[in-house]
Design a protein around this motif. Structure first.
Motif, PDB file in Angstrom:
ATOM      1  N   PHE A  84      -5.495  -1.335  54.535  1.00 14.54           N
ATOM      2  CA  PHE A  84      -5.432  -0.062  55.312  1.00 14.54           C
ATOM      3  C   PHE A  84      -6.471   0.651  54.579  1.00 14.54           C
ATOM      4  N   LYS A  85      -7.028   1.920  55.520  1.00 13.85           N
ATOM      5  CA  LYS A  85      -8.163   2.421  54.978  1.00 13.85           C
ATOM      6  C   LYS A  85      -8.260   4.100  55.316  1.00 13.85           C
ATOM      7  N   ALA A  86      -7.296   4.551  55.972  1.00 13.06           N
ATOM      8  CA  ALA A  86      -7.226   5.847  56.304  1.00 13.06           C
ATOM      9  C   ALA A  86      -6.599   6.661  55.089  1.00 13.06           C
ATOM     10  N   SER A 124     -14.345  -2.213  47.472  1.00 15.48           N
ATOM     11  CA  SER A 124     -14.055  -1.103  47.123  1.00 15.48           C
ATOM     12  C   SER A 124     -14.659   0.298  47.508  1.00 15.48           C
ATOM     13  N   SER A 125     -14.701   1.309  46.988  1.00 19.15           N
ATOM     14  CA  SER A 125     -15.042   2.460  47.460  1.00 19.15           C
ATOM     15  C   SER A 125     -15.370   3.530  46.769  1.00 19.15           C
ATOM     16  N   CYS A 126     -16.370   4.434  47.124  1.00 18.19           N
ATOM     17  CA  CYS A 126     -16.664   5.486  46.171  1.00 18.19           C
ATOM     18  C   CYS A 126     -15.764   6.610  45.796  1.00 18.19           C
ATOM     19  N   THR A 127     -14.644   6.334  46.752  1.00 18.29           N
ATOM     20  CA  THR A 127     -13.502   7.098  46.654  1.00 18.29           C
ATOM     21  C   THR A 127     -13.001   6.993  45.326  1.00 18.29           C
ATOM     22  N   VAL A 128     -13.234   6.052  44.274  1.00 15.70           N
ATOM     23  CA  VAL A 128     -12.653   6.019  43.019  1.00 15.70           C
ATOM     24  C   VAL A 128     -13.351   6.928  42.107  1.00 15.70           C
ATOM     25  N   ASN A 198     -11.062   9.654  62.703  1.00 15.34           N
ATOM     26  CA  ASN A 198     -10.976  10.586  61.600  1.00 15.34           C
ATOM     27  C   ASN A 198     -12.386  10.510  61.036  1.00 15.34           C
ATOM     28  N   ASN A 199     -13.165   9.427  61.334  1.00 21.63           N
ATOM     29  CA  ASN A 199     -14.476   9.636  60.651  1.00 21.63           C
ATOM     30  C   ASN A 199     -15.438  10.301  61.755  1.00 21.63           C
ATOM     31  N   LEU A 200     -16.354  10.973  60.875  1.00 27.46           N
ATOM     32  CA  LEU A 200     -17.517  11.584  61.575  1.00 27.46           C
ATOM     33  C   LEU A 200     -18.247  10.822  62.802  1.00 27.46           C
ATOM     34  N   VAL A 201     -18.928   9.977  62.411  1.00 26.96           N
ATOM     35  CA  VAL A 201     -19.822   9.343  63.239  1.00 26.96           C
ATOM     36  C   VAL A 201     -19.030   8.697  64.562  1.00 26.96           C
ATOM     37  N   PRO A 202     -18.075   7.919  64.641  1.00 26.59           N
ATOM     38  CA  PRO A 202     -17.325   7.921  65.818  1.00 26.59           C
ATOM     39  C   PRO A 202     -16.740   9.173  66.711  1.00 26.59           C
ATOM     40  N   PHE A 203     -16.414  10.083  65.929  1.00 25.00           N
ATOM     41  CA  PHE A 203     -16.204  11.611  66.510  1.00 25.00           C
ATOM     42  C   PHE A 203     -17.556  11.974  67.187  1.00 25.00           C
ATOM     43  N   ILE A 204     -18.540  11.769  66.696  1.00 23.04           N
ATOM     44  CA  ILE A 204     -19.772  12.378  67.262  1.00 23.04           C
ATOM     45  C   ILE A 204     -20.176  11.495  68.486  1.00 23.04           C
ATOM     46  N   ILE A 230     -21.694  16.858  51.972  1.00 18.05           N
ATOM     47  CA  ILE A 230     -22.940  15.706  51.947  1.00 18.05           C
ATOM     48  C   ILE A 230     -22.352  14.456  51.556  1.00 18.05           C
ATOM     49  N   ARG A 231     -22.529  13.336  52.265  1.00 20.03           N
ATOM     50  CA  ARG A 231     -22.330  11.980  52.119  1.00 20.03           C
ATOM     51  C   ARG A 231     -23.666  11.065  51.984  1.00 20.03           C
ATOM     52  N   ASP A 232     -23.520   9.899  51.354  1.00 19.52           N
ATOM     53  CA  ASP A 232     -24.398   8.834  51.525  1.00 19.52           C
ATOM     54  C   ASP A 232     -23.927   7.881  52.425  1.00 19.52           C
ATOM     55  N   ARG A 294     -12.730  23.949  55.966  1.00 14.78           N
ATOM     56  CA  ARG A 294     -12.861  22.718  55.373  1.00 14.78           C
ATOM     57  C   ARG A 294     -11.648  21.947  55.610  1.00 14.78           C
ATOM     58  N   ARG A 295     -11.899  20.425  55.638  1.00 13.90           N
ATOM     59  CA  ARG A 295     -10.560  19.480  55.729  1.00 13.90           C
ATOM     60  C   ARG A 295     -10.029  19.348  54.413  1.00 13.90           C
ATOM     61  N   PRO A 296      -8.773  19.566  54.316  1.00 17.72           N
ATOM     62  CA  PRO A 296      -8.208  19.359  53.020  1.00 17.72           C
ATOM     63  C   PRO A 296      -8.338  18.129  52.435  1.00 17.72           C
TER      64      PRO A 296
HETATM   65  N1  UFG Z   1     -16.154  15.256  59.367  1.00 18.33           N
HETATM   66  C1  UFG Z   1     -16.304  16.500  60.007  1.00 18.33           C
HETATM   67  N2  UFG Z   1     -15.772  16.380  61.114  1.00 18.33           N
HETATM   68  C2  UFG Z   1     -15.077  15.438  61.681  1.00 18.33           C
HETATM   69  C3  UFG Z   1     -14.866  14.156  60.679  1.00 18.33           C
HETATM   70  C4  UFG Z   1     -15.642  14.317  59.448  1.00 18.33           C
HETATM   71  O1  UFG Z   1     -17.162  17.635  59.809  1.00 18.33           O
HETATM   72  O2  UFG Z   1     -14.401  15.125  62.811  1.00 18.33           O
HETATM   73  C5  UFG Z   1     -17.026  15.541  57.890  1.00 18.33           C
HETATM   74  C6  UFG Z   1     -15.942  15.470  56.758  1.00 18.33           C
HETATM   75  O3  UFG Z   1     -15.501  16.705  56.584  1.00 18.33           O
HETATM   76  C7  UFG Z   1     -16.973  14.807  55.791  1.00 18.33           C
HETATM   77  C8  UFG Z   1     -18.019  13.904  56.347  1.00 18.33           C
HETATM   78  O4  UFG Z   1     -17.929  14.363  57.615  1.00 18.33           O
HETATM   79  O5  UFG Z   1     -17.570  15.828  54.959  1.00 18.33           O
HETATM   80  C9  UFG Z   1     -17.709  12.602  56.471  1.00 18.33           C
HETATM   81  O6  UFG Z   1     -16.395  12.388  56.728  1.00 18.33           O
HETATM   82  P1  UFG Z   1     -15.844  10.862  57.153  1.00 18.33           P
HETATM   83  O7  UFG Z   1     -14.419  11.046  57.294  1.00 18.33           O
HETATM   84  O8  UFG Z   1     -16.702  10.029  58.113  1.00 18.33           O
HETATM   85  O9  UFG Z   1     -15.765  10.259  55.820  1.00 18.33           O
HETATM   86  P2  UFG Z   1     -15.285  10.509  54.418  1.00 18.33           P
HETATM   87  O10 UFG Z   1     -16.289  10.812  53.065  1.00 18.33           O
HETATM   88  O11 UFG Z   1     -14.427  11.466  54.547  1.00 18.33           O
HETATM   89  O12 UFG Z   1     -14.488   9.259  53.892  1.00 18.33           O
HETATM   90  C10 UFG Z   1     -15.107   7.837  53.733  1.00 18.33           C
HETATM   91  C11 UFG Z   1     -14.229   6.876  54.128  1.00 18.33           C
HETATM   92  C12 UFG Z   1     -13.062   6.680  53.317  1.00 18.33           C
HETATM   93  C13 UFG Z   1     -13.485   6.814  51.820  1.00 18.33           C
HETATM   94  C14 UFG Z   1     -14.373   7.968  51.522  1.00 18.33           C
HETATM   95  C15 UFG Z   1     -15.072   7.933  49.984  1.00 18.33           C
HETATM   96  O13 UFG Z   1     -13.814   6.828  55.557  1.00 18.33           O
HETATM   97  O14 UFG Z   1     -12.493   5.445  53.347  1.00 18.33           O
HETATM   98  O15 UFG Z   1     -15.429   7.973  52.444  1.00 18.33           O
HETATM   99  O16 UFG Z   1     -15.489   9.194  49.757  1.00 18.33           O
HETATM  100  F1  UFG Z   1     -12.474   6.733  51.248  1.00 18.33           F
END
Ligand code: UFG
Length: 339
Positions: A84-86, A124-128, A198-204, A230-232, A294-296
Motif C-alpha cells: 500500500f502506498k497512500a 523503498s522511498s525518500c520518505t525515509v 492524491n498525487n500532483l501529476v494525476p490531479f493536474i 519542491i520535489r525531485d 499547506r497540506r498537513p
Molecule cells: N500537491 C498539490 N496539489 C495536489 C497534490 C499535490 O499542490 O493536489 C503538491 C504537494 O503538496 C507536494 C507536491 O505536490 O508539494 C507533490 O505531492 P505528491 O502527493 O504528488 O507527492 P508527495 O511528495 O507528497 O509524495 C510522494 C509519494 C509518496 C512518498 C513521498 C515521499 O506519493 O508515496 O513522495 O516524499 F512517500
C-alpha cells in the motif's frame, strides 16, 4: 533467467516488467489486484510481444506465497513492489499498512530463504529521510522519525531486509524513489489512481481533461523560489530501468555489499508551479489552479544526491520534466479515449 515481480501490475511494477522483458528476462508477476487491473498483463504483452506469467495471489497469505515459490523455485531474483502506498490513508488505517506491507515482505523473504533464492530489489522511498537537514539528500543522510505509517513501513522493511540478508545469506538492493511520474511512451500503461488522486501529476492531468475543476496548490508560503513545495520528479521509465540495472548487478555479483541502498531521482528539484508550467507548455493549454493552505504532513523541499547511484550503478535519469509531463498527458488522453 526468471524474475518474480510482486506488485507487477501496479504503476511502477508494470513499467519494470516491460523493461525486464525487453532485456530478455522471463517474468512472473504476483499481484492481488488490490490497486491494479489484470488487463495490464495484456498491455505488457502488447508492448513487449511477450506475456508475463501472472498469478493473482495475496502475498500476506503465507500458504499462497509458499505455494507460489514452490511453483517457481528457480528464480534469479525478486523485485518486491507489492505494498500500500497512500500516505494519508496510512494515517487513517495504520494497522492495515503494517500488516499488508510487512507481512508480504516477510512471506516473500521466507519463500526466498526456503528456496535458496538470493537476490531481492526492494521498493523503498525518500520518505525515509523525512525533511532532511541538508540538500541534496545522500544515502548516508540520517533516517528521521517517520511522518506516517506508510513511511514507517518503508523504514521497517529496510531493517527487516538488512537482518534477513545477514542471517540467511541473501543479497539486496533497496531503491529509494523520489517522486515517480509520467507513463510509458506507448500510452498503454501508466498510473491509474482510484477516485480523487492524491498525487500532483494525476490531479493536474485530470483537471486539464475536465474531470476536476481546479488544482489546489498546497501551500504558497514555503521558503522556495516561488513559495510552493519542491520535489525531485523522476520519469517512471527511468526508474523502471534502474531496477533492471540493480537486478543485473546482483546476478553478475557486482554488488559491493550484501545490502546496498541507492537514491533514484534526477537530482533536480521542481516546485509545484514549475510542474504546472511544464504541463501548460507541453499540453499547450492553461491549467485552472488556486493557491491554498499547506497540506498537513507535507515537507517543504527534497531532492536527491544521485552521484552514488550514477557512479555505482552506471545509471542516470535521462528524461526531463517536460518529457515526464508530455507522457503523463498522453496517458490521460489515451485513458479518456478508452472510455
Ligand atoms: N500537491 C498539490 N496539489 C495536489 C497534490 C499535490 O499542490 O493536489 C503538491 C504537494 O503538496 C507536494 C507536491 O505536490 O508539494 C507533490 O505531492 P505528491 O502527493 O504528488 O507527492 P508527495 O511528495 O507528497 O509524495 C510522494 C509519494 C509518496 C512518498 C513521498 C515521499 O506519493 O508515496 O513522495 O516524499 F512517500
Amino acid at each position: 533467467m526468471k524474475i518474480l515481480v510482486t506488485g507487477g501490475t501496479g504503476y511502477i511494477g508494470s513499467h519494470t516488467v516491460v523493461e525486464l522483458q525487453n532485456r530478455g528476462y522471463d517474468v512472473v508477476i504476483a499481484d492481488n489486484l488490490s490497486n491494479s487491473y489484470e488487463y495490464v498483463v495484456d498491455r505488457i504483452e502488447q508492448i513487449t510481444g511477450k506475456r508475463p506469467d501472472f498469478h493473482r495471489i495475496d502475498l500476506t497469505h503465507k500458504e499462497q506465497t509458499a505455494d507460489l515459490f514452490k511453483q517457481h523455485s528457480v528464480l534469479s531474483g525478486v523485485i518486491h513492489f507489492a505494498a500500500f502506498k497512500a500516505v494519508g490513508e496510512s494515517m487513517e488505517n495504520p494497522l492495515d499498512y503494517y500488516r499488508n506491507n510487512l507481512d508480504s515482505l516477510i512471506n516473500v523473504l521466507e519463500g526466498m530463504k526456503n528456496n535458496s533464492i538470493r537476490n531481492i530489489v526492494f521498493s523503498s522511498s525518500c520518505t525515509v529521510y523525512g525533511q532532511p537537514d541538508e540538500l541534496p539528500v545522500k544515502e548516508t543522510s540520517p533516517i528521521k522519525e517517520a511522518w506516517s505509517p506508510y513511511g514507517n513501513t518503508k523504514q521497517m522493511s529496510e531493517d527487516i531486509i538488512r537482518f534477513a540478508v545477514n542471517a540467511h545469506g541473501l543479497k539486496s538492493i533497496a531503491l529509494r524513489y523520489f517522486n515517480p511520474i509520467g507513463a510509458h511512451d506507448s500510452a498503454l500503461i501508466g498510473e491509474l489512481p482510484l477516485g480523487v488522486p492524491n498525487n500532483l501529476v494525476p490531479f493536474i492531468t485530470q483537471t486539464a481533461i475536465g474531470k476536476r475543476k481546479s488544482l489546489k496548490v498546497f501551500g504558497s508560503d514555503y521558503n522556495t523560489h516561488d513559495g510552493t513545495a519542491i520535489r525531485d520528479y523522476i520519469h517512471v521509465v527511468d526508474l523502471a530501468q534502474a531496477h533492471v540495472v540493480a537486478i543485473d548487478r546482483m546476478i553478475d555479483n557486482r554488488s559491493k555489499l550484501d545490502f546496498e541502498i541507492f537514491n533514484l531521482g534526477t537530482g533536480n528539484g521542481f516546485s509545484v508551479l514549475d510542474v504546472v508550467k511544464s504541463f501548460e507548455k507541453v499540453a499547450g493549454q492553461k491549467l485552472n489552479y488556486e493557491l491554498t493552505d499547506r497540506r498537513p504532513g507535507d515537507i517543504e523541499k527534497v531532492w536527491a544526491d544521485t552521484s552514488f547511484a550514477n557512479a555505482e550503478l552506471g545509471w542516470s535519469a535521462k528524461r526531463n520534466i517536460d518529457d515526464m509531463m508530455r507522457s503523463a498527458w498522453k496517458w490521460e488522453l489515451a485513458l479518456s479515449d478508452n472510455k
